[in-house]
Design a protein around this motif. Structure first.
Motif, PDB file in Angstrom:
ATOM      1  N   UNK A 196     -74.016  68.732  14.058  1.00 38.61           N
ATOM      2  CA  UNK A 196     -74.745  70.007  14.061  1.00 38.61           C
ATOM      3  C   UNK A 196     -74.184  70.931  12.965  1.00 38.61           C
ATOM      4  N   UNK A 197     -75.038  71.551  12.207  1.00 42.21           N
ATOM      5  CA  UNK A 197     -74.569  72.493  11.198  1.00 42.21           C
ATOM      6  C   UNK A 197     -74.261  73.831  11.850  1.00 42.21           C
ATOM      7  N   UNK A 198     -73.608  74.711  11.096  1.00 42.28           N
ATOM      8  CA  UNK A 198     -73.221  75.992  11.689  1.00 42.28           C
ATOM      9  C   UNK A 198     -74.421  76.896  11.930  1.00 42.28           C
ATOM     10  N   UNK A 199     -75.546  76.600  11.304  1.00 44.41           N
ATOM     11  CA  UNK A 199     -76.733  77.420  11.519  1.00 44.41           C
ATOM     12  C   UNK A 199     -77.673  76.807  12.554  1.00 44.41           C
ATOM     13  N   UNK A 200     -77.215  75.754  13.210  1.00 47.48           N
ATOM     14  CA  UNK A 200     -78.056  75.091  14.180  1.00 47.48           C
ATOM     15  C   UNK A 200     -78.258  75.974  15.406  1.00 47.48           C
ATOM     16  N   UNK A 201     -79.261  75.644  16.198  1.00 50.82           N
ATOM     17  CA  UNK A 201     -79.507  76.383  17.431  1.00 50.82           C
ATOM     18  C   UNK A 201     -78.523  75.970  18.517  1.00 50.82           C
ATOM     19  N   UNK A 202     -77.731  74.909  18.248  1.00 48.87           N
ATOM     20  CA  UNK A 202     -76.755  74.427  19.236  1.00 48.87           C
ATOM     21  C   UNK A 202     -75.398  74.207  18.569  1.00 48.87           C
ATOM     22  N   UNK A 203     -74.706  75.302  18.200  1.00 47.72           N
ATOM     23  CA  UNK A 203     -73.427  75.146  17.482  1.00 47.72           C
ATOM     24  C   UNK A 203     -72.336  74.529  18.363  1.00 47.72           C
ATOM     25  N   UNK A 204     -71.662  73.494  17.827  1.00 48.37           N
ATOM     26  CA  UNK A 204     -70.594  72.806  18.574  1.00 48.37           C
ATOM     27  C   UNK A 204     -69.465  73.751  18.957  1.00 48.37           C
ATOM     28  N   UNK A 205     -69.284  74.822  18.158  1.00 47.64           N
ATOM     29  CA  UNK A 205     -68.187  75.762  18.407  1.00 47.64           C
ATOM     30  C   UNK A 205     -68.318  76.439  19.776  1.00 47.64           C
ATOM     31  N   UNK A 206     -69.542  76.448  20.312  1.00 56.34           N
ATOM     32  CA  UNK A 206     -69.718  77.006  21.660  1.00 56.34           C
ATOM     33  C   UNK A 206     -69.316  75.911  22.646  1.00 56.34           C
ATOM     34  N   UNK A 207     -68.010  75.859  22.937  1.00 59.23           N
ATOM     35  CA  UNK A 207     -67.460  74.728  23.697  1.00 59.23           C
ATOM     36  C   UNK A 207     -67.420  75.002  25.194  1.00 59.23           C
ATOM     37  N   UNK A 208     -67.186  76.259  25.565  1.00 54.83           N
ATOM     38  CA  UNK A 208     -67.003  76.583  26.981  1.00 54.83           C
ATOM     39  C   UNK A 208     -67.986  77.656  27.438  1.00 54.83           C
ATOM     40  N   UNK A 209     -68.376  77.575  28.677  1.00 54.21           N
ATOM     41  CA  UNK A 209     -69.314  78.529  29.252  1.00 54.21           C
ATOM     42  C   UNK A 209     -68.632  79.890  29.405  1.00 54.21           C
ATOM     43  N   UNK A 210     -69.282  80.956  28.892  1.00 55.17           N
ATOM     44  CA  UNK A 210     -68.689  82.299  29.008  1.00 55.17           C
ATOM     45  C   UNK A 210     -68.802  82.822  30.443  1.00 55.17           C
ATOM     46  N   UNK A 211     -69.647  82.182  31.241  1.00 53.94           N
ATOM     47  CA  UNK A 211     -69.834  82.663  32.607  1.00 53.94           C
ATOM     48  C   UNK A 211     -68.876  81.982  33.592  1.00 53.94           C
ATOM     49  N   UNK A 212     -68.706  80.633  33.465  1.00 51.39           N
ATOM     50  CA  UNK A 212     -67.890  79.924  34.469  1.00 51.39           C
ATOM     51  C   UNK A 212     -66.747  79.107  33.869  1.00 51.39           C
ATOM     52  N   UNK A 213     -66.703  78.983  32.522  1.00 52.17           N
ATOM     53  CA  UNK A 213     -65.584  78.288  31.883  1.00 52.17           C
ATOM     54  C   UNK A 213     -65.740  76.780  31.796  1.00 52.17           C
ATOM     55  N   UNK A 214     -66.821  76.241  32.329  1.00 56.16           N
ATOM     56  CA  UNK A 214     -67.071  74.797  32.268  1.00 56.16           C
ATOM     57  C   UNK A 214     -67.368  74.369  30.824  1.00 56.16           C
ATOM     58  N   UNK A 215     -67.210  73.060  30.535  1.00 54.00           N
ATOM     59  CA  UNK A 215     -67.567  72.552  29.210  1.00 54.00           C
ATOM     60  C   UNK A 215     -69.082  72.604  29.009  1.00 54.00           C
ATOM     61  N   UNK A 216     -69.489  73.089  27.832  1.00 57.28           N
ATOM     62  CA  UNK A 216     -70.912  73.180  27.507  1.00 57.28           C
ATOM     63  C   UNK A 216     -71.410  71.827  26.995  1.00 57.28           C
ATOM     64  N   UNK A 217     -72.681  71.568  27.185  1.00 57.87           N
ATOM     65  CA  UNK A 217     -73.329  70.386  26.635  1.00 57.87           C
ATOM     66  C   UNK A 217     -74.515  70.851  25.786  1.00 57.87           C
ATOM     67  N   UNK A 218     -75.062  69.916  24.993  1.00 61.23           N
ATOM     68  CA  UNK A 218     -76.277  70.234  24.242  1.00 61.23           C
ATOM     69  C   UNK A 218     -77.460  69.599  24.956  1.00 61.23           C
ATOM     70  N   UNK A 219     -78.467  70.418  25.236  1.00 60.64           N
ATOM     71  CA  UNK A 219     -79.696  69.870  25.818  1.00 60.64           C
ATOM     72  C   UNK A 219     -80.902  70.645  25.291  1.00 60.64           C
TER      73      UNK A 219
END
Ligand code: ZN
Length: 171
Positions: A1-24
């Protein structure tokens, strides 16, 4: 994924619950989402604001200290802060980069830059007039000065080149 993608890999953890994020897929685009609590991260477009200041037929330019396009010249410009009026951004950036106080005169145009170029995806360009201050390169710039349209230094960004071409046509 590029940095301008709609699903940036840098968003690794959920800001609400801290769980690992996935791309869907969310609607028609891949997004970073939390499989635990359902939180979806939406990327916002970056908005840049620039000012075209012309005095005695010469255009105010600054030499870029930072990447991208380091060492090349552009009009004073910067990113819109959260909650900031774009006209305030324009006045603030002009002062920070050149030491000049300006007042906005008119909106020139709003440009859409392809994400592949990096930088702002939406660029708002104002025409402004100097009302005070003293020309001096700020922290974000290596140099600042006024240039005649037929003696421009090497320019950064397609939007700068397009704006200056437009200006030359109207003079
Ligand atoms: Zn979560």
């Amino acid at each position: 994924m590029t940095k301008n993608s709609s699903a940036p890999d840098a968003i690794a953890f959920c800001v609400r619950c801290g769980n690992c994020m996935i791309t869907r897929m969310v609607g028609d685009r891949p997004r970073r989402a939390c499989p635990e609590c359902g939180y979806v991260h939406f990327t916002d477009p970056k908005v840049g604001v620039g000012v075209l200041v012309v005095e005695a037929g010469k255009i105010l330019l600054v030499q870029r200290k930072m990447e991208p396009e380091r060492g090349k010249w552009s009009i004073p410009a910067g990113f819109l802060d959260q909650g900031e009026d774009p006209q305030e951004t324009a006045v603030r950036e002009a002062f920070e980069e050149t030491g000049l106080n300006v007042t906005i005169e008119q909106l020139i145009d709003v440009y859409h830059n392809p994400p592949a170029q990096g930088g702002a995806s939406i660029f708002i360009l104002y025409r402004a007039r100097q009302i005070g201050g003293a020309l001096q390169a700020g922290d974000d710039a290596d140099a600042a000065g006024f240039f005649a349209p037929n003696a421009l230094p090497e320019l950064a960004f397609e939007s700068t080149q397009a704006a200056l071409k437009l200006l030359a046509k109207h003079q």
